[in-house]
Design a protein around this motif. Structure first.
Motif, PDB file in Angstrom:
ATOM      1  N   PRO A 249       0.814  -1.224   0.000  1.00  0.00           N
ATOM      2  CA  PRO A 249       0.000   0.000   0.000  1.00  0.00           C
ATOM      3  C   PRO A 249       0.849   1.276   0.000  1.00  0.00           C
ATOM      4  O   PRO A 249       2.044   1.216   0.304  1.00  0.00           O
ATOM      5  CB  PRO A 249      -0.792  -0.118   1.308  1.00  0.00           C
ATOM      6  CG  PRO A 249       0.048  -0.971   2.194  1.00  0.00           C
ATOM      7  CD  PRO A 249       0.780  -1.926   1.288  1.00  0.00           C
ATOM      8  N   ASP A 250       0.224   2.396  -0.276  1.00  0.00           N
ATOM      9  CA  ASP A 250       0.879   3.718  -0.264  1.00  0.00           C
ATOM     10  C   ASP A 250       1.680   3.944   1.018  1.00  0.00           C
ATOM     11  O   ASP A 250       2.729   4.567   0.997  1.00  0.00           O
ATOM     12  CB  ASP A 250      -0.157   4.860  -0.273  1.00  0.00           C
ATOM     13  CG  ASP A 250      -1.111   4.820  -1.431  1.00  0.00           C
ATOM     14  OD1 ASP A 250      -1.524   3.709  -1.820  1.00  0.00           O
ATOM     15  OD2 ASP A 250      -1.442   5.900  -1.931  1.00  0.00           O
ATOM     16  N   GLU A 251       1.105   3.462   2.123  1.00  0.00           N
ATOM     17  CA  GLU A 251       1.733   3.732   3.434  1.00  0.00           C
ATOM     18  C   GLU A 251       3.175   3.241   3.469  1.00  0.00           C
ATOM     19  O   GLU A 251       4.007   3.810   4.175  1.00  0.00           O
ATOM     20  CB  GLU A 251       0.948   3.053   4.576  1.00  0.00           C
ATOM     21  CG  GLU A 251      -0.416   3.660   4.861  1.00  0.00           C
ATOM     22  CD  GLU A 251      -1.459   3.274   3.811  1.00  0.00           C
ATOM     23  OE1 GLU A 251      -1.439   2.120   3.339  1.00  0.00           O
ATOM     24  OE2 GLU A 251      -2.279   4.147   3.445  1.00  0.00           O
ATOM     25  N   SER A 317      -3.974   0.701 -12.108  1.00  0.00           N
ATOM     26  CA  SER A 317      -4.285  -0.642 -11.602  1.00  0.00           C
ATOM     27  C   SER A 317      -5.573  -1.210 -12.188  1.00  0.00           C
ATOM     28  O   SER A 317      -5.677  -2.409 -12.423  1.00  0.00           O
ATOM     29  CB  SER A 317      -4.372  -0.610 -10.077  1.00  0.00           C
ATOM     30  OG  SER A 317      -5.327   0.342  -9.654  1.00  0.00           O
ATOM     31  N   GLU A 318      -6.555  -0.327 -12.437  1.00  0.00           N
ATOM     32  CA  GLU A 318      -7.865  -0.791 -12.910  1.00  0.00           C
ATOM     33  C   GLU A 318      -7.769  -1.563 -14.219  1.00  0.00           C
ATOM     34  O   GLU A 318      -8.611  -2.412 -14.507  1.00  0.00           O
ATOM     35  CB  GLU A 318      -8.811   0.401 -13.142  1.00  0.00           C
ATOM     36  CG  GLU A 318      -9.210   1.146 -11.882  1.00  0.00           C
ATOM     37  CD  GLU A 318      -8.236   2.261 -11.508  1.00  0.00           C
ATOM     38  OE1 GLU A 318      -7.111   2.302 -12.049  1.00  0.00           O
ATOM     39  OE2 GLU A 318      -8.606   3.086 -10.646  1.00  0.00           O
ATOM     40  N   MET A 319      -6.755  -1.246 -15.034  1.00  0.00           N
ATOM     41  CA  MET A 319      -6.691  -1.835 -16.370  1.00  0.00           C
ATOM     42  C   MET A 319      -5.801  -3.074 -16.431  1.00  0.00           C
ATOM     43  O   MET A 319      -5.601  -3.630 -17.499  1.00  0.00           O
ATOM     44  CB  MET A 319      -6.186  -0.787 -17.352  1.00  0.00           C
ATOM     45  CG  MET A 319      -4.897  -0.152 -16.879  1.00  0.00           C
ATOM     46  SD  MET A 319      -3.918   0.605 -18.175  1.00  0.00           S
ATOM     47  CE  MET A 319      -3.636  -0.785 -19.214  1.00  0.00           C
ATOM     48  N   ARG A 334      -0.487   2.066  -9.242  1.00  0.00           N
ATOM     49  CA  ARG A 334      -1.666   2.324  -8.403  1.00  0.00           C
ATOM     50  C   ARG A 334      -2.848   2.781  -9.250  1.00  0.00           C
ATOM     51  O   ARG A 334      -2.815   2.655 -10.468  1.00  0.00           O
ATOM     52  CB  ARG A 334      -1.298   3.321  -7.298  1.00  0.00           C
ATOM     53  CG  ARG A 334      -0.111   2.836  -6.479  1.00  0.00           C
ATOM     54  CD  ARG A 334       0.175   3.677  -5.258  1.00  0.00           C
ATOM     55  NE  ARG A 334       1.449   3.287  -4.671  1.00  0.00           N
ATOM     56  CZ  ARG A 334       1.625   2.236  -3.850  1.00  0.00           C
ATOM     57  NH1 ARG A 334       0.607   1.493  -3.485  1.00  0.00           N
ATOM     58  NH2 ARG A 334       2.821   1.943  -3.385  1.00  0.00           N
ATOM     59  N   ASN A 335      -3.874   3.309  -8.597  1.00  0.00           N
ATOM     60  CA  ASN A 335      -5.120   3.540  -9.334  1.00  0.00           C
ATOM     61  C   ASN A 335      -5.091   4.825 -10.157  1.00  0.00           C
ATOM     62  O   ASN A 335      -4.135   5.598 -10.125  1.00  0.00           O
ATOM     63  CB  ASN A 335      -6.341   3.448  -8.406  1.00  0.00           C
ATOM     64  CG  ASN A 335      -6.390   4.573  -7.383  1.00  0.00           C
ATOM     65  OD1 ASN A 335      -5.830   5.645  -7.592  1.00  0.00           O
ATOM     66  ND2 ASN A 335      -7.075   4.327  -6.264  1.00  0.00           N
ATOM     67  N   ILE A 336      -6.169   5.032 -10.879  1.00  0.00           N
ATOM     68  CA  ILE A 336      -6.229   6.153 -11.829  1.00  0.00           C
ATOM     69  C   ILE A 336      -6.158   7.506 -11.115  1.00  0.00           C
ATOM     70  O   ILE A 336      -5.545   8.451 -11.625  1.00  0.00           O
ATOM     71  CB  ILE A 336      -7.498   6.031 -12.723  1.00  0.00           C
ATOM     72  CG1 ILE A 336      -7.521   7.100 -13.811  1.00  0.00           C
ATOM     73  CG2 ILE A 336      -8.784   6.077 -11.913  1.00  0.00           C
ATOM     74  CD1 ILE A 336      -6.538   6.877 -14.919  1.00  0.00           C
ATOM     75  N   THR A 337      -6.722   7.592  -9.934  1.00  0.00           N
ATOM     76  CA  THR A 337      -6.655   8.851  -9.173  1.00  0.00           C
ATOM     77  C   THR A 337      -5.196   9.206  -8.902  1.00  0.00           C
ATOM     78  O   THR A 337      -4.767  10.355  -9.031  1.00  0.00           O
ATOM     79  CB  THR A 337      -7.380   8.699  -7.813  1.00  0.00           C
ATOM     80  OG1 THR A 337      -8.591   7.971  -8.009  1.00  0.00           O
ATOM     81  CG2 THR A 337      -7.665  10.031  -7.187  1.00  0.00           C
ATOM     82  N   ASN A 338      -4.442   8.174  -8.515  1.00  0.00           N
ATOM     83  CA  ASN A 338      -3.018   8.363  -8.233  1.00  0.00           C
ATOM     84  C   ASN A 338      -2.256   8.806  -9.483  1.00  0.00           C
ATOM     85  O   ASN A 338      -1.432   9.722  -9.445  1.00  0.00           O
ATOM     86  CB  ASN A 338      -2.453   7.043  -7.705  1.00  0.00           C
ATOM     87  CG  ASN A 338      -1.045   7.169  -7.178  1.00  0.00           C
ATOM     88  OD1 ASN A 338      -0.833   7.649  -6.072  1.00  0.00           O
ATOM     89  ND2 ASN A 338      -0.072   6.770  -7.973  1.00  0.00           N
TER      90      ASN A 338
HETATM   91  C1  LIG Z   1      -7.234   5.249  -5.258  1.00  0.00           C
HETATM   92  O1  LIG Z   1      -6.428   4.871  -4.166  1.00  0.00           O
HETATM   93  C2  LIG Z   1      -6.478   5.767  -3.071  1.00  0.00           C
HETATM   94  C3  LIG Z   1      -5.443   5.356  -2.027  1.00  0.00           C
HETATM   95  O2  LIG Z   1      -5.257   3.978  -1.959  1.00  0.00           O
HETATM   96  C4  LIG Z   1      -7.905   5.824  -2.533  1.00  0.00           C
HETATM   97  O3  LIG Z   1      -7.975   6.722  -1.447  1.00  0.00           O
HETATM   98  C5  LIG Z   1      -8.817   6.285  -3.643  1.00  0.00           C
HETATM   99  O4  LIG Z   1     -10.149   6.286  -3.213  1.00  0.00           O
HETATM  100  C6  LIG Z   1      -8.695   5.370  -4.856  1.00  0.00           C
HETATM  101  N1  LIG Z   1      -9.446   5.919  -5.965  1.00  0.00           N
HETATM  102  C7  LIG Z   1     -10.166   5.160  -6.782  1.00  0.00           C
HETATM  103  C8  LIG Z   1     -10.873   5.852  -7.905  1.00  0.00           C
HETATM  104  O5  LIG Z   1     -10.263   3.950  -6.636  1.00  0.00           O
END
Ligand SMILES: *[C@@H]1O[C@H](CO)[C@@H](O)[C@H](O)[C@H]1NC(C)=O
Ligand SMILES: *[C@@H]1O[C@H](CO)[C@@H](O)[C@H](O)[C@H]1NC(C)=O
Ligand SMILES: [Zn+2]
Length: 496
Positions: A249-251, A317-319, A334-338
């Protein structure tokens, strides 16, 4: 002064909207490279770059100056006109695992540097681990340099390694010319390259203080200092990417970067975080930098820098499909937000450089299990095209690519007076780049040893058409030109 003027070979090099006409002359003399789009790390202009007989940039000229020069006596000047192709500094990739000697089936100097040349990468800096021996002693550096020296198609520099107990070696490695050191705060996955503890770090910082070197960190740290992996029937499905992502994880990145920051008040060593994945570490690093600057630290970026990698800026990660461990690397994608946040930091110049972390392995070590597969993505050959595919779609300039892929890594490696920009006095490491061309990644295109890639059958925007190393053509029209012309970037007086 030789006035031989041989208009021997006329090559026409065409793409959609441009052509290069080259007047080849023997012996290689002064050269004038022309382009409607000369790219520096802050601007673009129409002009030329004059290169001397030793492959060093002599002058950077606006088009009107070029025009008046062209009316003069040009007897011994070779002209290379790239037309509308962008003329850019070669890419400097400061994070590459070549694996030779010791793990030659994974990669090697010939294949890695040929892939580099094809990707417009004119300098690579080899990481201290994955080769056997690792670059943790002067003797080991000599072994590695001896393996590399006749085989490199681009210039190659070396990182040293900090591992438990090798403090005595560090100053000798600096004298030999390593660009800095790398260490791990978590298991490296390689038994010859153990991670460091807090005490090892304190000793390394004490030895390196005042040396002007860089200490780079693989910054992941789990709470109990053990891997976060589960065991037996507790484990979620290891074929799913989400299982692997949850295990790192990010942590873990945040904890590691906080540990590094805690050392800064007692040291003047430049610290660098390699392959930042979790966006949350960037503000922590910025705070550490601010404090250091307030305390009077004068060096580049307050002696606190960070890189991210193409896979974090391209993939999310989603893809990632189940069982496809060609997407596995650590820290994880990691995910798209990241990903979007990392692009925001790129946009705002809050990160310093972008690298490949080219880390190949043989196919047998990949396989469908994300938890046991080798973590590493090979992509150095596609550095610029990967970055440009995303950057162009976001409306960014080629200058931004040069800033992150050439100037930044050259600065980190202490090569800013030799590499990474188009400026008088620097090596004429150039590429002609077609920012509008596209190509498909296929096994046939890939020049590194193991044709494994998460980008297979993806279309890339932007193609390297030609690569020059110190003024010499090393790659053109999808082919390497001649044998290895690269140099090892070690200090004068280094003996094998
Ligand atoms: C992406 O990951 C972060 C941290 O792990 C989380 O807070 C956030 O909600 C996630 N965003 C999506 C769109 O899954
Ligand atoms: C590190 O070096 C600086 C000078 O560059 C000095 O001021 C400082 O005291 C040194 N720190 C340690 C822990 O030796
Ligand atoms: Zn790496």
């Amino acid at each position: 002064m030789a006035l031989i003027f041989v208009l021997g070979l006329l090559t026409i090099f065409s793409s959609v909207n441009c052509r290069i006409i080259e007047y080849v002359q023997q012996p290689l003399g002064k050269q004038l490279f022309l382009s409607r789009r000369i790219v520096t790390d802050s601007s673009e202009f129409d002009g030329g770059v004059l290169v001397n007989e030793n492959g060093i940039i002599e002058a950077v000229l606006e088009r009107d100056v070029v025009n008046s020069l062209l009316t003069q006596n040009l007897d011994d000047l070779k002209i290379i006109d790239g037309g509308n192709l962008a003329l850019m500094a070669g890419v400097v990739d400061s994070h590459v695992h070549v694996n030779e000697p010791g793990r030659n089936p994974w990669e090697g100097y010939v294949t890695a540097t040929q892939a580099a040349a094809a990707g417009g990468v004119t300098t690579i800096i080899d990481m201290p681990l994955n080769s056997i021996p690792p670059t943790t002693t002067l003797k080991n550096l000599k072994t590695k340099a001896a393996a590399a020296k006749e085989e490199v198609f681009v210039d190659v520099g070396f990182w040293g390694g900090v591992v438990p107990g090798n403090q005595e070696e560090l100053l000798d490695l600096i004298k030999a010319g390593v660009v800095g050191f790398k260490c791990f705060l978590t298991d490296s996955g390689i038994s010859e390259f153990p991670m460091v503890t807090r005490n090892d770090l304190a000793e390394a910082f004490a030895v390196l203080n005042g040396s002007g070197t860089v200490l780079a960190f693989h910054a992941e740290l789990s709470e109990n200092n053990q891997g976060a992996e589960c065991s037996g029937s507790d484990c979620p499905d290891p074929i799913l990417y989400s299982t692997y992502l949850a295990s790192r994880p990010d942590e873990m990145e945040i904890r590691a970067v906080s540990l590094v920051a805690s050392f800064l008040p007692q040291t003047d060593v430049h610290v660098h975080i390699v392959h930042v994945s979790a966006e949350g570490v960037v503000p922590i690093l910025e705070q550490a930098r601010d404090e250091r600057i307030k305390a009077g630290y004068k060096g580049w970026r307050g002696g606190v820098t960070a890189e991210t990698c193409h896979h974090y800026l391209t993939l999310s990660s989603e893809m990632i499909p189940p069982g496809h461990s060609e997407y596995k690397c650590s820290p994880p994608i990691r995910n798209i937000t990241n990903k979007l946040k990392l692009w925001e930091y790129i946009n705002d110049k809050r990160l310093d450089l972008v690298t490949s972390d080219h880390s190949p392995s043989v196919a047998e070590l990949k396989g469908p299990n994300f938890m046991t597969a080798w973590g590493g993505i090979s992509s150095m050959q596609f550095d610029l095209s990967l970055f440009w595919t995303e950057a162009k779609a976001r409306g960014h300039s080629l200058s931004m690519a040069s800033h992150y892929l050439s100037a930044g890594p050259a600065r980190l490696a202490g090569l800013q007076d030799k590499k990474g920009a188009i400026r008088p006095g620097l090596d004429a490491d150039f590429i002609f780049f077609d920012p509008d061309a596209s190509f498909l990644v296929t096994p046939q295109v890939i020049r590194y040893k193991n044709k494994i890639s998460p980008y297979m059958y993806r279309v890339m925007t932007g193609k390297v058409m030609r690569t020059y190393l110190r003024g010499q053509l090393i790659y053109a029209d999808d082919e390497l030109i001649d044998g290895p012309k690269g140099k090892l970037l070690l200090n004068e007086g280094f003996s094998y």
